[in-house]
Design a protein around this motif. Structure first.
Motif, PDB file in Angstrom:
ATOM      1  N   ASN A 156       0.821  -1.206   0.000  1.00  0.00           N
ATOM      2  CA  ASN A 156       0.000   0.000   0.000  1.00  0.00           C
ATOM      3  C   ASN A 156       0.856   1.257   0.000  1.00  0.00           C
ATOM      4  OD1 ASN A 156      -2.546  -1.265   0.040  1.00  0.00           O
ATOM      5  ND2 ASN A 156      -2.415  -1.596   2.242  1.00  0.00           N
ATOM      6  N   VAL A 157       1.858   1.277   0.884  1.00  0.00           N
ATOM      7  CA  VAL A 157       2.729   2.442   0.985  1.00  0.00           C
ATOM      8  C   VAL A 157       3.603   2.573  -0.259  1.00  0.00           C
ATOM      9  CG1 VAL A 157       4.634   3.483   2.275  1.00  0.00           C
ATOM     10  CG2 VAL A 157       2.749   2.397   3.500  1.00  0.00           C
ATOM     11  N   PHE A 158       4.186   1.464  -0.710  1.00  0.00           N
ATOM     12  CA  PHE A 158       5.103   1.491  -1.851  1.00  0.00           C
ATOM     13  C   PHE A 158       4.398   1.966  -3.125  1.00  0.00           C
ATOM     14  CE2 PHE A 158       6.970  -0.642  -5.572  1.00  0.00           C
ATOM     15  CZ  PHE A 158       8.250  -0.099  -5.527  1.00  0.00           C
ATOM     16  N   ILE A 159       3.248   1.401  -3.417  1.00  0.00           N
ATOM     17  CA  ILE A 159       2.518   1.775  -4.630  1.00  0.00           C
ATOM     18  C   ILE A 159       2.080   3.234  -4.567  1.00  0.00           C
ATOM     19  CG2 ILE A 159       0.425   1.347  -5.979  1.00  0.00           C
ATOM     20  CD1 ILE A 159       0.682  -1.609  -5.184  1.00  0.00           C
ATOM     21  N   THR A 160       1.607   3.675  -3.400  1.00  0.00           N
ATOM     22  CA  THR A 160       1.185   5.073  -3.237  1.00  0.00           C
ATOM     23  C   THR A 160       2.356   6.019  -3.471  1.00  0.00           C
ATOM     24  OG1 THR A 160      -0.488   4.412  -1.619  1.00  0.00           O
ATOM     25  CG2 THR A 160       0.127   6.739  -1.673  1.00  0.00           C
ATOM     26  N   LEU A 161       3.515   5.673  -2.907  1.00  0.00           N
ATOM     27  CA  LEU A 161       4.699   6.508  -3.080  1.00  0.00           C
ATOM     28  C   LEU A 161       5.111   6.582  -4.546  1.00  0.00           C
ATOM     29  CD1 LEU A 161       7.017   8.140  -1.817  1.00  0.00           C
ATOM     30  CD2 LEU A 161       8.257   5.990  -1.494  1.00  0.00           C
ATOM     31  N   MET A 162       5.114   5.446  -5.238  1.00  0.00           N
ATOM     32  CA  MET A 162       5.500   5.422  -6.647  1.00  0.00           C
ATOM     33  C   MET A 162       4.525   6.225  -7.507  1.00  0.00           C
ATOM     34  SD  MET A 162       8.367   4.019  -6.888  1.00  0.00           S
ATOM     35  CE  MET A 162       8.404   4.116  -8.677  1.00  0.00           C
ATOM     36  N   LEU A 163       3.239   6.131  -7.203  1.00  0.00           N
ATOM     37  CA  LEU A 163       2.238   6.906  -7.947  1.00  0.00           C
ATOM     38  C   LEU A 163       2.470   8.403  -7.769  1.00  0.00           C
ATOM     39  CD1 LEU A 163      -1.029   4.856  -7.267  1.00  0.00           C
ATOM     40  CD2 LEU A 163       0.238   5.011  -9.415  1.00  0.00           C
TER      41      LEU A 163
END
Length: 299
Positions: free
Chosen positions: A119-126
């Motif tokens: 959740n955190v990783f994908i949000t950060l990349m977006l």
């Protein structure tokens, strides 16, 4: 939050840095010589008060950093004169992703911890991708292939330089230790790099001394030494305590906004998309909020 403040200071003074040769059109190597040797001479007395580095790897890192600075400086100065500050700044956005990926490559253990929380990783990349896209559309200029190819070394140099700066800043627990070694050893190496290329590429009409010490160049050189000193200190402090150097490079790219706000002449000559600019600041705010919050982003 201190790294965010210093990162914004870094961006502000980079705005002056990228604009200086758009108007004057001096030889990029000449300005690189001034920036390198000028800063090194200014802080040389402080170096005498610092403990001597005994690890050869730290010296190798400082030498490599000096070469990265030399490549970056000369390309930025030449590109600003040839293609304009807008085009030059626009292409630097590629360094955000490159720096982030490079840092994750040398700190895989931290990346894996971040990657485990999808959740955190994908949000950060977006947020990072959204920032890069908005930045690209904010600067409304046509980037030709020639400018892109010329700027590639500077794009890679900025990425490697940012990672190297973070490593240099933590050589010693004393904050001033890393800063002073950067301001003397690394900058002097960059001065040597630019001086050698200046001697190699100069025309027969002028000696390199005449080019470096021309009255008009001296004034600009002193100006560059002054604001570059503040730029380097702010950058080093920001990179020292930031989780990932890619986030600091993102803050660096606020430079065109500072230029747009502070320079009425720039507003007439260059056009920024205000909608894309506000969207970029939105994504940048999200990145800062994510990284500064207590949700486990340590890289």
């Amino acid at each position: 939050m201190l790294w965010i403040i210093n990162g914004l200071i870094y961006g502000f003074f980079t705005a002056l840095y990228t604009l200086v040769n758009q108007k004057r059109h001096f030889n990029g190597y000449v300005l690189g010589v001034w920036r390198g040797f000028g800063i090194a001479l200014l802080f040389a007395p402080w170096l005498m008060t610092m403990p001597l580095l005994k690890d050869w790897r730290s010296w190798l890192l400082l030498i490599a950093q000096g070469i990265f600075i030399g490549v970056y400086d000369s390309h930025i100065f030449f590109a600003s004169a040839r293609f304009g500050a807008n085009n030059t700044s626009r292409l630097l956005v590629l360094s955000v992703l490159l720096t982030t990926i490079l840092w994750w490559g040398i700190t895989p253990q931290k990346f894996l911890l971040l990657f485990e929380d999808a959740n955190v990783f994908i949000t950060l990349m977006l947020c990072i991708i959204g920032f890069c896209i908005c930045y690209w559309y904010m600067l409304q200029s046509n980037v030709n292939r020639q400018a892109f190819i010329y700027m590639l070394p500077a794009i890679f140099a900025l990425a490697f330089m940012s990672v190297a700066t973070k490593e240099i800043s933590v050589i010693n627990d004393n904050v001033w230790h890393g800063i002073i070694y950067y301001l003397t050893v690394a900058t002097s190496i960059s001065g040597v790099y630019n001086l050698l290329l200046l001697i190699k590429t100069k025309t027969r009409q002028q000696t390199w001394r005449e080019m470096v010490f021309a009255p008009s160049v001296i004034q600009t050189g002193l100006y560059i030494v002054g604001f570059s000193t503040v730029l380097i200190i702010a950058k080093t402090l920001a990179l020292r305590i930031s989780p990932n150097p890619g986030y600091v490079v993102a803050l660096l790219l606020t430079a065109p906004i500072f230029v747009y706000v502070l320079s009425p002449q720039y507003k007439k000559r260059e056009q920024l998309s205000e909608k894309a600019g506000w969207a970029m600041l939105f994504f940048l705010s999200l990145i800062m909020l994510l990284v500064s919050s207590n949700i486990g982003i340590n890289d």
